[in-house]
Design a protein around this motif. Structure first.
Motif, PDB file in Angstrom:
ATOM      1  N   LEU A   1      70.657 -84.387 -24.585  1.00  0.00           N
ATOM      2  CA  LEU A   1      70.907 -83.619 -25.810  1.00  0.00           C
ATOM      3  C   LEU A   1      71.402 -82.213 -25.473  1.00  0.00           C
ATOM      4  N   PRO A   2      72.499 -81.774 -26.097  1.00  0.00           N
ATOM      5  CA  PRO A   2      72.973 -80.402 -25.869  1.00  0.00           C
ATOM      6  C   PRO A   2      72.066 -79.397 -26.583  1.00  0.00           C
ATOM      7  N   GLY A   3      71.804 -78.291 -25.928  1.00  0.00           N
ATOM      8  CA  GLY A   3      71.014 -77.249 -26.562  1.00  0.00           C
ATOM      9  C   GLY A   3      71.911 -76.317 -27.373  1.00  0.00           C
ATOM     10  N   ALA A   4      71.306 -75.643 -28.339  1.00  0.00           N
ATOM     11  CA  ALA A   4      72.061 -74.687 -29.157  1.00  0.00           C
ATOM     12  C   ALA A   4      72.376 -73.441 -28.325  1.00  0.00           C
ATOM     13  N   ASP A   5      73.660 -73.087 -28.220  1.00  0.00           N
ATOM     14  CA  ASP A   5      74.013 -71.891 -27.460  1.00  0.00           C
ATOM     15  C   ASP A   5      73.884 -70.653 -28.336  1.00  0.00           C
ATOM     16  N   GLU A   6      74.144 -69.496 -27.751  1.00  0.00           N
ATOM     17  CA  GLU A   6      73.929 -68.240 -28.478  1.00  0.00           C
ATOM     18  C   GLU A   6      74.835 -68.125 -29.698  1.00  0.00           C
ATOM     19  N   ALA A   7      76.069 -68.620 -29.603  1.00  0.00           N
ATOM     20  CA  ALA A   7      76.995 -68.519 -30.734  1.00  0.00           C
ATOM     21  C   ALA A   7      76.485 -69.331 -31.924  1.00  0.00           C
ATOM     22  N   ILE A   8      75.981 -70.516 -31.643  1.00  0.00           N
ATOM     23  CA  ILE A   8      75.439 -71.348 -32.720  1.00  0.00           C
ATOM     24  C   ILE A   8      74.220 -70.680 -33.343  1.00  0.00           C
ATOM     25  N   CYS A   9      73.349 -70.137 -32.491  1.00  0.00           N
ATOM     26  CA  CYS A   9      72.148 -69.464 -32.996  1.00  0.00           C
ATOM     27  C   CYS A   9      72.519 -68.240 -33.838  1.00  0.00           C
ATOM     28  N   ARG A  10      73.508 -67.482 -33.366  1.00  0.00           N
ATOM     29  CA  ARG A  10      73.937 -66.298 -34.120  1.00  0.00           C
ATOM     30  C   ARG A  10      74.510 -66.692 -35.470  1.00  0.00           C
ATOM     31  N   HIS A  11      75.305 -67.754 -35.509  1.00  0.00           N
ATOM     32  CA  HIS A  11      75.878 -68.224 -36.767  1.00  0.00           C
ATOM     33  C   HIS A  11      74.771 -68.630 -37.736  1.00  0.00           C
ATOM     34  N   TYR A  12      73.770 -69.328 -37.226  1.00  0.00           N
ATOM     35  CA  TYR A  12      72.661 -69.751 -38.090  1.00  0.00           C
ATOM     36  C   TYR A  12      71.894 -68.535 -38.603  1.00  0.00           C
ATOM     37  N   TYR A  13      71.660 -67.567 -37.740  1.00  0.00           N
ATOM     38  CA  TYR A  13      70.957 -66.340 -38.138  1.00  0.00           C
ATOM     39  C   TYR A  13      71.726 -65.606 -39.235  1.00  0.00           C
ATOM     40  N   ASP A  14      73.034 -65.462 -39.071  1.00  0.00           N
ATOM     41  CA  ASP A  14      73.847 -64.740 -40.043  1.00  0.00           C
ATOM     42  C   ASP A  14      73.839 -65.419 -41.416  1.00  0.00           C
ATOM     43  N   ASN A  15      73.689 -66.729 -41.429  1.00  0.00           N
ATOM     44  CA  ASN A  15      73.701 -67.466 -42.691  1.00  0.00           C
ATOM     45  C   ASN A  15      72.313 -67.693 -43.281  1.00  0.00           C
ATOM     46  N   ASN A  16      71.271 -67.239 -42.579  1.00  0.00           N
ATOM     47  CA  ASN A  16      69.899 -67.449 -43.062  1.00  0.00           C
ATOM     48  C   ASN A  16      69.035 -66.216 -42.831  1.00  0.00           C
ATOM     49  N   ARG A  17      69.636 -65.041 -43.019  1.00  0.00           N
ATOM     50  CA  ARG A  17      68.916 -63.804 -42.731  1.00  0.00           C
ATOM     51  C   ARG A  17      67.641 -63.655 -43.545  1.00  0.00           C
ATOM     52  N   GLU A  18      67.620 -64.211 -44.767  1.00  0.00           N
ATOM     53  CA  GLU A  18      66.427 -64.061 -45.609  1.00  0.00           C
ATOM     54  C   GLU A  18      65.203 -64.733 -45.002  1.00  0.00           C
TER      55      GLU A  18
ATOM     56  N   VAL B   1      65.029 -60.629 -31.576  1.00  0.00           N
ATOM     57  CA  VAL B   1      63.611 -60.975 -31.732  1.00  0.00           C
ATOM     58  C   VAL B   1      63.434 -62.459 -32.078  1.00  0.00           C
ATOM     59  N   VAL B   2      64.370 -63.007 -32.846  1.00  0.00           N
ATOM     60  CA  VAL B   2      64.204 -64.373 -33.355  1.00  0.00           C
ATOM     61  C   VAL B   2      65.109 -65.387 -32.658  1.00  0.00           C
ATOM     62  N   HIS B   3      65.896 -64.920 -31.684  1.00  0.00           N
ATOM     63  CA  HIS B   3      66.863 -65.796 -31.021  1.00  0.00           C
ATOM     64  C   HIS B   3      66.210 -67.064 -30.480  1.00  0.00           C
ATOM     65  N   GLU B   4      65.124 -66.919 -29.723  1.00  0.00           N
ATOM     66  CA  GLU B   4      64.497 -68.081 -29.096  1.00  0.00           C
ATOM     67  C   GLU B   4      63.860 -69.003 -30.131  1.00  0.00           C
ATOM     68  N   ALA B   5      63.308 -68.438 -31.191  1.00  0.00           N
ATOM     69  CA  ALA B   5      62.734 -69.269 -32.252  1.00  0.00           C
ATOM     70  C   ALA B   5      63.823 -70.085 -32.946  1.00  0.00           C
ATOM     71  N   ILE B   6      64.984 -69.470 -33.185  1.00  0.00           N
ATOM     72  CA  ILE B   6      66.109 -70.192 -33.794  1.00  0.00           C
ATOM     73  C   ILE B   6      66.591 -71.302 -32.865  1.00  0.00           C
ATOM     74  N   ARG B   7      66.726 -70.995 -31.578  1.00  0.00           N
ATOM     75  CA  ARG B   7      67.168 -72.012 -30.616  1.00  0.00           C
ATOM     76  C   ARG B   7      66.207 -73.207 -30.624  1.00  0.00           C
ATOM     77  N   ALA B   8      64.901 -72.914 -30.614  1.00  0.00           N
ATOM     78  CA  ALA B   8      63.906 -73.992 -30.607  1.00  0.00           C
ATOM     79  C   ALA B   8      63.999 -74.830 -31.876  1.00  0.00           C
ATOM     80  N   GLU B   9      64.196 -74.178 -33.004  1.00  0.00           N
ATOM     81  CA  GLU B   9      64.295 -74.897 -34.275  1.00  0.00           C
ATOM     82  C   GLU B   9      65.532 -75.797 -34.304  1.00  0.00           C
ATOM     83  N   LEU B  10      66.673 -75.265 -33.887  1.00  0.00           N
ATOM     84  CA  LEU B  10      67.898 -76.056 -33.907  1.00  0.00           C
ATOM     85  C   LEU B  10      67.841 -77.203 -32.901  1.00  0.00           C
ATOM     86  N   ASP B  11      67.269 -76.934 -31.734  1.00  0.00           N
ATOM     87  CA  ASP B  11      67.122 -77.992 -30.736  1.00  0.00           C
ATOM     88  C   ASP B  11      66.196 -79.094 -31.251  1.00  0.00           C
TER      89      ASP B  11
END
Length: 281
Positions: free
Chosen positions: A102-119, A236-246
């Motif tokens: 399984l491919p892991g979520a890279d930083e660009a994917i995590c950043r895109h998800y963060y930008d679209n779910n800031r709330e 602060v939330v980068h690793e949590a987002i990566r874990a969630e997407l993975d």
């Protein structure tokens, strides 16, 4: 989901059990029969509105477990247990790791998800709260019904005259805070029991219009002040987002893997519409 080489009419979830109350379904997985005793033991993990549905869910879980056991044996895997893992858990983990790349979520994917779910990525709000606890046991349905009815009456009184909160807290509350007018002080995430916290942290300032329930009883709540949380930076939330997407990718991939195992197997006595199991929930 279809199943292979089935020569009998197979029930769905609603009509799985055609046997009597003292019998269990006759299910085989690639020629291996599921024991009735195993289904009986598995039932405790699958509460359902009816016995038939609970038996279906328990049987489904055992079918998936047997398919995984057979695949593990076929590959000759030997358990290498991580701390706290059982042998079965370790073997299942090793199987999935070997079978699914399984491919892991890279930083660009995590950043895109963060930008679209800031709330979603803010610190918890901080609330100054008063409450009146109408204490009752969590399993006493009658007492809880009476407490809710009393709570609704007291809320109606407080809606008319909020200055009576301390008076009513002293008269009715089962919490020591009644001596301070029901004041709980400032509350944020992790400072009270989860079932109360989930309701409390969503409240706006003022009197809650409905009673809130927790394991301790029924609460009448007044929010004196609410300070909203602040946006958390991406770092602060980068690793949590990566874990969630993975985890999401893992769940989809494992669900498909289990469906493939089911589709390739000779399963008799149960019709599986999907491969839902504790493994992918």
């Amino acid at each position: 989901m279809g199943i292979a080489n089935t020569h009998e009419q197979l029930p769905d979830a609603a009509t799985l059990i055609a046997t009597s109350e003292l019998q269990w379904p006759r299910i085989t997985v690639n020629g291996v029969a599921l024991e009735g005793a195993a289904i009986a033991r598995e039932l405790q993990y699958h509460p359902a509105p009816s016995r038939e549905e609970a038996i279906f869910l328990a049987s489904q879980a055992l079918v998936v477990r047997e398919l995984l056991r057979q695949r593990i044996a076929q590959l000759g895997l030997q358990a290498q247990c991580a701390q706290g893992e059982s042998e079965e858990e370790a073997l299942t983990r090793m199987l999935i790791e070997q079978e699914l790349q399984l491919p892991g979520a890279d930083e660009a994917i995590c950043r895109h998800y963060y930008d679209n779910n800031r709330e979603r990525y803010t610190s918890a709000p901080l609330l100054a709260v008063r409450h009146i606890l109408l204490a009752c046991a969590p399993d006493d349905a009658e007492a809880r019904s009476h407490a809710r009815a009393l709570g609704e009456r007291l809320i109606a009184q407080l809606a008319e005259d909020g200055a009576r909160f301390a008076e009513l807290a002293l008269a009715h509350s089962g919490c020591p805070s009644k001596e301070q007018g029901g004041a709980l002080g400032q509350i944020s995430l992790g400072q009270t029991v989860p079932e109360f916290e989930r309701q409390l942290l969503r409240l706006p300032p003022g009197l809650a219009q409905q009673p809130l329930e927790s394991r301790y009883g029924v609460h009448l709540v007044w929010v004196d002040q609410r300070v909203e949380g602040r946006a958390l930076p991406f770092a602060v939330v980068h690793e949590a987002i990566r874990a969630e997407l993975d985890q999401r990718v893992w769940q989809v991939a494992v669900a498909q893997y289990l469906k493939n195992l089911v589709g390739q197997a000779d399963i008799r006595g149960i019709l599986l519409d999907g491969a839902d199991s504790p493994l992918v929930q």
